[in-house]
Design a protein around this motif. Structure first.
Motif, mmCIF file in Angstrom:
data_model
loop_
_atom_site.group_PDB
_atom_site.id
_atom_site.type_symbol
_atom_site.label_atom_id
_atom_site.label_comp_id
_atom_site.label_asym_id
_atom_site.label_seq_id
_atom_site.Cartn_x
_atom_site.Cartn_y
_atom_site.Cartn_z
ATOM 1 N N LEU A 1 -0.719 -0.993 10.397
ATOM 2 C CA LEU A 1 -1.032 -1.601 9.108
ATOM 3 C C LEU A 1 -1.835 -2.866 9.385
ATOM 4 C CD1 LEU A 1 -0.357 -1.657 5.973
ATOM 5 C CD2 LEU A 1 1.463 -3.260 6.622
ATOM 6 N N THR B 1 -3.064 0.404 -4.011
ATOM 7 C CA THR B 1 -2.684 -0.883 -3.447
ATOM 8 C C THR B 1 -2.310 -1.870 -4.528
ATOM 9 O OG1 THR B 1 -4.990 -1.621 -3.437
ATOM 10 C CG2 THR B 1 -4.161 -0.626 -1.410
ATOM 11 N N PRO C 1 -3.616 5.707 0.843
ATOM 12 C CA PRO C 1 -4.184 4.385 1.124
ATOM 13 C C PRO C 1 -5.059 3.813 0.017
ATOM 14 C CG PRO C 1 -5.295 6.074 2.395
ATOM 15 C CD PRO C 1 -4.099 6.732 1.763
ATOM 16 N N SER D 1 -4.917 -2.462 4.596
ATOM 17 C CA SER D 1 -5.370 -1.119 4.974
ATOM 18 C C SER D 1 -4.379 -0.542 5.978
ATOM 19 C CB SER D 1 -6.778 -1.151 5.557
ATOM 20 O OG SER D 1 -6.831 -1.942 6.725
ATOM 21 N N ARG D 2 -4.465 0.767 6.150
ATOM 22 C CA ARG D 2 -3.582 1.430 7.095
ATOM 23 C C ARG D 2 -4.351 2.491 7.856
ATOM 24 N NH1 ARG D 2 1.194 3.718 3.774
ATOM 25 N NH2 ARG D 2 1.768 4.589 5.800
ATOM 26 N N ASN E 1 -3.251 5.714 9.705
ATOM 27 C CA ASN E 1 -2.102 6.577 9.960
ATOM 28 C C ASN E 1 -2.172 7.232 11.343
ATOM 29 O OD1 ASN E 1 -1.010 5.958 7.478
ATOM 30 N ND2 ASN E 1 -1.843 7.777 6.470
ATOM 31 N N ILE F 1 0.852 -1.185 0.000
ATOM 32 C CA ILE F 1 0.000 0.000 0.000
ATOM 33 C C ILE F 1 0.891 1.239 0.000
ATOM 34 C CG2 ILE F 1 -0.178 0.022 2.531
ATOM 35 C CD1 ILE F 1 -3.112 0.940 2.153
#
Length: 127
Positions: free
Chosen positions: A79, A58, A55, A71-72, A74, A51
């Motif tokens: 992660l 990908t 986001p 997914s992340r 922040n 990723i």
């Protein structure tokens, strides 16, 4: 010192789901490209998914497309890897990787592009 710590691995049956997490000490987390790799016994480490800093950008290996989601978050420096419809061939040690990038819309699929690695989380899928 950069630290990546994976969690959430385990032993499941085929068809089950698991969610891996990777807590990162990198700051700011938002400027790091992130990836999940895996390594099965006797095999080379392979890319699972990656990723970008954005986001929405990908990459997924063909073997996991439609089943895994990266997914992340922040704000939480974390992660994730949501793994659904697991198969015995998904059995491996899963590694989280991070690399600082000045570019917002790229990801890396070659493990040599990542400088930081977690210790891995074992995922075992029984048939």
């Amino acid at each position: 010192q950069v630290q990546l710590v994976e969690s959430g691995g385990g032993l499941v049956q085929a068809g089950d789901s698991l969610r891996l997490s990777c807590a990162a000490s990198v700051h700011p987390f938002a400027v790091y490209v992130m990836g999940w790799f895996r390594q099965a016994p006797g095999k080379e480490r392979e890319i699972v998914t990656a990723i970008s800093r954005n986001p929405l950008i990908t990459y997924y290996a063909d073997s996991v497309k439609g089943r895994f989601t990266i997914s992340r978050d922040n704000d939480k420096n974390t992660l994730y890897l949501q793994m659904n419809s697991l198969k015995p061939e998904d059995t491996a040690v899963y590694y989280c990787a991070a690399q600082w990038s000045a570019l917002k819309y790229i990801y890396y699929t070659d493990p040599r592009n990542y400088n930081y690695w977690g210790r891995g989380a074992q995922v075992t899928v029984s048939s």
